[in-house]
Structure formats: structure tokens, C-alpha cells
Enzyme design. Structure first.
Site: not given
Length: 360
Positions: A66, A69, A116, A143, A179, A264
Site C-alpha cells: 500500500a 497506488d 509523511r 488498505n 501510519s 526500506g
């Protein structure tokens, strides 16, 4: 070739490049004959890679994470790029612009990204229309997150509204409470806040429901979320989201970039730790999707043998290029054949014996 192209693209603003590359990918896969040719060339074709997870057939274990896109505008693109599935979003019940730019940064020395974005999206309703009008060749998960302006005490209704709109059209749903870019969102990972949200989403849809957690949770909090997921009958857990930790970063000047989550390689070690802990806790009672720092086929293999049935990547795709998913799938297939595994499922958690068998 891609290394040179990446070097040129990295001279331009990250979010602008994202929009450009995404538009090029959509254009390149718009024609059905081209899309089918690319799918045959890049897609996972070895039968050993296929698996059925929470009732959904996946041709390969690596999916697009997620965030790439967000609004499902590339639904017909991801099979042609070699992914076994895609997770679109995060979408919210109401459209929102996200945080002010600049909000996406590259950390080249770490092969990482800092974002962010803040759940910028056109809303769950707009995504539902796109899902209803397309029939992608691979599974598509959705999501869902909380609208920024929705108070925390109304979060249950907000998630419920999104689930009602996109649930019937998705292969699976992921409840995103992890998040770092929506104020107060991560507080919803506490089980007393998370329980009513998950219960509401489960009551709203028969689609498999998973929850996505942060790498920054303590081990005890990971255990509590895992136990709650089993108790409520969730399909699984996605581990992990981006990290707010800045430990060990090599890229200079990160402190001046401001807040945001890092994806990453910097999150890889903790993501693998959380995966192993979850598998030891829940065994095969939940499906585990591992995301965070997967760059190579060996990284992917480590996640599978640690207990992940499915994998996801975003930052690896940015740094690895258009052949990245093919290289990952080819490498996994090679390890499966070398190890004498008859299926991907047989390899899931196969290294757990070295750390103590999970409960069955």
C-alpha cells in the site's frame, strides 16, 4: 540500464517522479495485448509459487505494498509488472489532500524513503467505483485508514464506512492503524481502542480482514495485538509499517527533513523480528504478510521461512526497477526447488524449528 535511469530520476522531486513513473506504467500497460505479454514475461509462472491464502488464490507471494497506488488507478498494471497481487490505498471514508508538500524524500545512502504523505486519497467511494469497473488479473487488497478530521472517538464509524464501501469489492481488507503520519492514529493500536474498530469492520464485511502494525511497537504490544487478532477471528496481520526511528541512518541531513515514516532497509531487521515473534505466537492460526526492507530474493526467502505466507514491497520496487518483482519471484522459486519443497506453503515457517516450534 535502470541504475542510470534511476540516477537521472533521482535528480527530480520524489513526488513528481512518482506521478510521472506511475503514469508511464499505466500507459505502457493500457493496451490489452501489451499487458498480457508483460504478464507472461514478468509474472510468476512457476506453479510452485502459487498458493491459496484465506480463500484467495495468489499466483505469487510478492505483492505491491500500500502507498504506491493510493486510489486504485493502476488496477490493470500490477500483474503486468510481475506482482502476484497488489494492495491499494490507504483510502479513507472521506477524500482528503494529505499533508503539505514536500512530504516524500529519498535517503539514497540507505536505499530508503521517508514519507509523511498523510493518507492523501480520493476517498473509499471513488475507489469502490474503480474496483467495480475493473477485473484485475491478480488479487487486489484494500488498505483502509482513519480520516484525519475524524475524532478518535468516532474512528469506529469511520473505518466501518470504508469497509462498507470497498469490502465487497476487495480480495481482502487491511485496517491501517500504524501510519505515523496521521496524528493519534498509532494510539489506536492499543487493544482497548483496536478491538471495537476490528469488530466493526468484521461485522461489516465477509471479506478477509487483516490489521497492519508498526515496527515500533514493544514486544508485549505485538503479543497483545496477535492475541486479539486470533480472538476476533481476523484473517491475518501485516507486519510492518514504516518506522519513526532514525537509528543507524547513513544519509546525511535526515534530521532536517522533519517528521515521517522510513521504509526500506532501515526497517528490515525489526520487521523480521516482529514477523518471527508473531509466528511463534500464532503459528498458522493467522496469515502473516511481511513487508519492510525486502530488497532481494534472499530477503524474501528469509521472510517466508520465518513464517510469512505473503510478502510486499514498495521501496524495493523504487530502487530495484521494473524487473524487481520478477527477480524476487524467480529467486524464491529457485530456493523452493533446491530445498525440495513441493509448494510455497511447505516452506512457510520452515526455519521456525531452529527457534522453537510455534503453537499449532
Amino acid at each position: 540500464m535502470y541504475c542510470l535511469l534511476r540516477r537521472l530520476l533521482f535528480l527530480l522531486p520524489p513526488e513528481w517522479v512518482h506521478k510521472l513513473v506511475f503514469a508511464v506504467l499505466r500507459g505502457a500497460t493500457a493496451a490489452t495485448p501489451v499487458r498480457r505479454m508483460l504478464t507472461r514475461w514478468l509474472g510468476p509462472t512457476d506453479p510452485v509459487l502459487a498458493s491459496t491464502v484465506f480463500g484467495v488464490r495468489f499466483p505469487g507471494p510478492l505483492g505491491l505494498a500500500a502507498g504506491f497506488d493510493k486510489d486504485g488507478t493502476g488496477l490493470d498494471t500490477w500483474a503486468a509488472m510481475g506482482f502476484g497481487y497488489a494492495e491499494v490505498g490507504t483510502v479513507t471514508a472521506h477524500p482528503q489532500p494529505g499533508n503539505p508538500a514536500p512530504r516524500l524524500f529519498r535517503l539514497p545512502e540507505d536505499r530508503a524513503l521517508l514519507n509523511r504523505m498523510g493518507f492523501n486519497n480520493h476517498g473509499a467511494g471513488a475507489l469502490a467505483i474503480r474496483l467495480a469497473c475493473h477485473h484485475p488479473e491478480v488479487p487486489v487488497g484494500v488498505n483502509i485508514g482513519k480520516t484525519k478530521t475524524t475524532p478518535a472517538d468516532q474512528a469506529v464509524d469511520d473505518y466501518r464506512a470504508s469497509a462498507r464501501l470497498v469490502g465487497p469489492l476487495a480480495s481482502y481488507l487491511v485496517v491501517n492503524v500504524s501510519s505515523p503520519n496521521t496524528p493519534g492514529l498509532r494510539d489506536l493500536q492499543a487493544v482497548e481502542s483496536l478491538r471495537p474498530i476490528l469488530a466493526a469492520v468484521l461485522a461489516e464485511t465477509s471479506t478477509p480482514v487483516l490489521v497492519k502494525i508498526a515496527p515500533d511497537l514493544s514486544d508485549s504490544d505485538v503479543d497483545e495485538v496477535a492475541d486479539l487478532a486470533v480472538e476476533l477471528g481476523l484473517a491475518g496481520i501485516v507486519a510492518t509499517n514504516t518506522t519513526v526511528s532514525r537509528d543507524g541512518l547513513l544519509t546525511p541531513g535526515v534530521g532536517q527533513l522533519g517528521a515521517g515514516g522510513i521504509s526500506g532497509p532501515p526497517v528490515a531487521e525489526r520487521s523480521l523480528e516482529v514477523l518471527r515473534r508473531l509466528y511463534q505466537r500464532v503459528g498458522d492460526r493467522l496469515t502473516l504478510i511481511s513487508v519492510g526492507g525486502i530488497e532481494t530474493a534472499e530477503d524474501a526467502w528469509d521472510r517466508i521461512t520465518a513464517g510469512a505466507s505473503l510478502l510486499q514491497g514498495y521501496t524495493g520496487f523504487i530502487y530495484g526497477g521494473g524487473l524487481w518483482s520478477k527477480h524476487i519471484h524467480d529467486g524464491i522459486a529457485r530456493r523452493l526447488h533446491q530445498g525440495g519443497f513441493g509448494s510455497l506453503h511447505e516452506a512457510v515457517g520452515s526455519n521456525a524449528a531452529e527457534r522453537g516450534r510455534p503453537p499449532s
